[in-house]
Design a protein around this motif. Structure first.
Motif, PDB file in Angstrom:
ATOM      1  N   GLU A  16      75.989  28.594  54.301  1.00 43.13           N
ATOM      2  CA  GLU A  16      76.953  28.407  55.388  1.00 43.13           C
ATOM      3  C   GLU A  16      76.703  29.406  56.519  1.00 43.13           C
ATOM      4  OE1 GLU A  16      81.168  27.256  54.336  1.00 43.13           O
ATOM      5  OE2 GLU A  16      80.480  28.136  52.451  1.00 43.13           O
ATOM      6  N   LEU A  17      76.398  30.644  56.161  1.00 42.01           N
ATOM      7  CA  LEU A  17      76.137  31.664  57.183  1.00 42.01           C
ATOM      8  C   LEU A  17      74.835  31.393  57.935  1.00 42.01           C
ATOM      9  CD1 LEU A  17      77.321  34.863  55.289  1.00 42.01           C
ATOM     10  CD2 LEU A  17      78.429  33.761  57.245  1.00 42.01           C
ATOM     11  N   ILE A  18      73.820  30.910  57.236  1.00 43.98           N
ATOM     12  CA  ILE A  18      72.568  30.544  57.906  1.00 43.98           C
ATOM     13  C   ILE A  18      72.821  29.397  58.881  1.00 43.98           C
ATOM     14  CG2 ILE A  18      70.298  29.479  57.555  1.00 43.98           C
ATOM     15  CD1 ILE A  18      70.117  31.197  54.952  1.00 43.98           C
ATOM     16  N   SER A  19      73.591  28.396  58.439  1.00 43.63           N
ATOM     17  CA  SER A  19      73.924  27.273  59.323  1.00 43.63           C
ATOM     18  C   SER A  19      74.708  27.753  60.540  1.00 43.63           C
ATOM     19  CB  SER A  19      74.750  26.232  58.568  1.00 43.63           C
ATOM     20  OG  SER A  19      73.984  25.665  57.550  1.00 43.63           O
ATOM     21  N   ALA A  20      75.648  28.666  60.329  1.00 43.05           N
ATOM     22  CA  ALA A  20      76.426  29.204  61.445  1.00 43.05           C
ATOM     23  C   ALA A  20      75.523  29.967  62.407  1.00 43.05           C
ATOM     24  CB  ALA A  20      77.542  30.113  60.929  1.00 43.05           C
ATOM     25  N   GLY A  21      74.567  30.707  61.875  1.00 34.63           N
ATOM     26  CA  GLY A  21      73.622  31.436  62.720  1.00 34.63           C
ATOM     27  C   GLY A  21      72.761  30.489  63.540  1.00 34.63           C
ATOM     28  N   CYS A  22      72.323  29.413  62.923  1.00 35.76           N
ATOM     29  CA  CYS A  22      71.529  28.416  63.657  1.00 35.76           C
ATOM     30  C   CYS A  22      72.367  27.779  64.763  1.00 35.76           C
ATOM     31  CB  CYS A  22      71.006  27.343  62.704  1.00 35.76           C
ATOM     32  SG  CYS A  22      69.726  27.938  61.573  1.00 35.76           S
ATOM     33  N   ALA A  23      73.633  27.482  64.460  1.00 35.05           N
ATOM     34  CA  ALA A  23      74.518  26.913  65.477  1.00 35.05           C
ATOM     35  C   ALA A  23      74.704  27.895  66.636  1.00 35.05           C
ATOM     36  CB  ALA A  23      75.867  26.553  64.867  1.00 35.05           C
ATOM     37  N   ALA A  24      74.830  29.179  66.323  1.00 36.98           N
ATOM     38  CA  ALA A  24      74.989  30.194  67.370  1.00 36.98           C
ATOM     39  C   ALA A  24      73.733  30.276  68.240  1.00 36.98           C
ATOM     40  CB  ALA A  24      75.298  31.550  66.750  1.00 36.98           C
ATOM     41  N   MET A  25      72.552  30.139  67.637  1.00 30.58           N
ATOM     42  CA  MET A  25      71.320  30.188  68.428  1.00 30.58           C
ATOM     43  C   MET A  25      71.199  28.972  69.330  1.00 30.58           C
ATOM     44  SD  MET A  25      68.504  32.066  66.012  1.00 30.58           S
ATOM     45  CE  MET A  25      68.730  31.097  64.546  1.00 30.58           C
ATOM     46  N   VAL A  26      71.587  27.799  68.833  1.00 31.69           N
ATOM     47  CA  VAL A  26      71.587  26.602  69.677  1.00 31.69           C
ATOM     48  C   VAL A  26      72.593  26.787  70.811  1.00 31.69           C
ATOM     49  CG1 VAL A  26      72.155  24.132  69.758  1.00 31.69           C
ATOM     50  CG2 VAL A  26      70.775  25.039  67.875  1.00 31.69           C
ATOM     51  N   HIS A  27      73.755  27.340  70.487  1.00 30.96           N
ATOM     52  CA  HIS A  27      74.784  27.592  71.489  1.00 30.96           C
ATOM     53  C   HIS A  27      74.276  28.547  72.582  1.00 30.96           C
ATOM     54  CE1 HIS A  27      78.651  28.387  73.312  1.00 30.96           C
ATOM     55  NE2 HIS A  27      78.479  29.680  73.089  1.00 30.96           N
ATOM     56  N   ALA A  28      73.442  29.497  72.204  1.00 30.25           N
ATOM     57  CA  ALA A  28      72.891  30.433  73.184  1.00 30.25           C
ATOM     58  C   ALA A  28      72.019  29.708  74.212  1.00 30.25           C
ATOM     59  CB  ALA A  28      72.071  31.517  72.488  1.00 30.25           C
ATOM     60  N   ILE A  29      71.358  28.650  73.780  1.00 32.38           N
ATOM     61  CA  ILE A  29      70.468  27.888  74.665  1.00 32.38           C
ATOM     62  C   ILE A  29      71.244  26.822  75.439  1.00 32.38           C
ATOM     63  CG2 ILE A  29      68.478  26.334  74.707  1.00 32.38           C
ATOM     64  CD1 ILE A  29      67.525  27.872  72.138  1.00 32.38           C
ATOM     65  N   VAL A  30      72.164  26.147  74.738  1.00 29.24           N
ATOM     66  CA  VAL A  30      72.977  25.088  75.354  1.00 29.24           C
ATOM     67  C   VAL A  30      74.452  25.444  75.109  1.00 29.24           C
ATOM     68  CG1 VAL A  30      73.451  22.615  75.471  1.00 29.24           C
ATOM     69  CG2 VAL A  30      71.173  23.415  74.790  1.00 29.24           C
ATOM     70  N   PRO A  31      75.069  26.186  76.028  1.00 29.91           N
ATOM     71  CA  PRO A  31      76.418  26.699  75.811  1.00 29.91           C
ATOM     72  C   PRO A  31      77.485  25.639  75.511  1.00 29.91           C
ATOM     73  CG  PRO A  31      75.406  27.810  77.659  1.00 29.91           C
ATOM     74  CD  PRO A  31      74.482  26.695  77.273  1.00 29.91           C
ATOM     75  N   GLY A  32      77.257  24.413  75.875  1.00 29.09           N
ATOM     76  CA  GLY A  32      78.236  23.369  75.606  1.00 29.09           C
ATOM     77  C   GLY A  32      78.258  22.892  74.165  1.00 29.09           C
ATOM     78  N   LEU A  33      77.254  23.255  73.384  1.00 33.81           N
ATOM     79  CA  LEU A  33      77.177  22.824  71.983  1.00 33.81           C
ATOM     80  C   LEU A  33      77.649  23.935  71.047  1.00 33.81           C
ATOM     81  CD1 LEU A  33      73.672  21.069  71.964  1.00 33.81           C
ATOM     82  CD2 LEU A  33      75.927  19.996  72.163  1.00 33.81           C
ATOM     83  N   PHE A  34      78.259  23.538  69.946  1.00 37.75           N
ATOM     84  CA  PHE A  34      78.675  24.465  68.881  1.00 37.75           C
ATOM     85  C   PHE A  34      79.475  25.653  69.430  1.00 37.75           C
ATOM     86  CE2 PHE A  34      74.570  22.577  67.503  1.00 37.75           C
ATOM     87  CZ  PHE A  34      75.065  21.771  66.490  1.00 37.75           C
ATOM     88  N   THR A  35      80.451  25.369  70.271  1.00 37.12           N
ATOM     89  CA  THR A  35      81.178  26.434  70.964  1.00 37.12           C
ATOM     90  C   THR A  35      81.981  27.345  70.044  1.00 37.12           C
ATOM     91  OG1 THR A  35      82.995  24.906  71.392  1.00 37.12           O
ATOM     92  CG2 THR A  35      81.322  25.144  73.119  1.00 37.12           C
ATOM     93  N   ASP A  36      82.414  26.843  68.904  1.00 36.63           N
ATOM     94  CA  ASP A  36      83.174  27.716  68.004  1.00 36.63           C
ATOM     95  C   ASP A  36      82.740  27.608  66.538  1.00 36.63           C
ATOM     96  OD1 ASP A  36      84.176  25.186  67.611  1.00 36.63           O
ATOM     97  OD2 ASP A  36      86.272  25.775  67.662  1.00 36.63           O
ATOM     98  N   THR A  37      81.597  27.018  66.291  1.00 33.87           N
ATOM     99  CA  THR A  37      81.135  26.791  64.921  1.00 33.87           C
ATOM    100  C   THR A  37      80.910  28.094  64.159  1.00 33.87           C
ATOM    101  OG1 THR A  37      80.091  24.739  65.602  1.00 33.87           O
ATOM    102  CG2 THR A  37      79.336  25.695  63.522  1.00 33.87           C
ATOM    103  N   ALA A  38      80.171  29.032  64.736  1.00 33.91           N
ATOM    104  CA  ALA A  38      79.861  30.279  64.035  1.00 33.91           C
ATOM    105  C   ALA A  38      81.135  31.082  63.774  1.00 33.91           C
ATOM    106  CB  ALA A  38      78.856  31.100  64.833  1.00 33.91           C
ATOM    107  N   GLY A  39      81.974  31.221  64.766  1.00 28.33           N
ATOM    108  CA  GLY A  39      83.202  31.988  64.604  1.00 28.33           C
ATOM    109  C   GLY A  39      84.132  31.394  63.567  1.00 28.33           C
ATOM    110  N   ARG A  40      84.280  30.070  63.586  1.00 26.69           N
ATOM    111  CA  ARG A  40      85.126  29.385  62.605  1.00 26.69           C
ATOM    112  C   ARG A  40      84.589  29.577  61.194  1.00 26.69           C
ATOM    113  NH1 ARG A  40      85.132  24.001  64.996  1.00 26.69           N
ATOM    114  NH2 ARG A  40      83.435  23.859  63.542  1.00 26.69           N
TER     115      ARG A  40
END
Length: 67
Positions: A16-40
């Protein structure tokens, strides 16, 4: 908790943490995606660990690493 049960829980939380980290990296590139996935995800895992600690026989000496 058995060794196998602990291992399975650790793998689940780790995945789950690896998936959240991947979502955060995608969010860094495309800010409109995965806006609260890692934090949640982190908040949910933290709440899970805190609830396990609170229900332990002796919460004051409960190890931080127990899943």
């Amino acid at each position: 908790m058995t060794w196998g049960g602990h291992g399975l829980g650790a793998v689940k939380i780790g995945a789950e943490l690896i998936s959240a980290g991947c979502a955060a990296m995608v969010h860094a590139i495309v800010p409109g995606l995965f806006t609260d996935t890692a934090g949640r995800t982190v908040a949910r895992i933290y709440d899970h660990i805190q609830s396990r600690k609170a229900s332990a026989a002796n919460p004051e000496s409960w190890p931080d690493y127990e899943i």
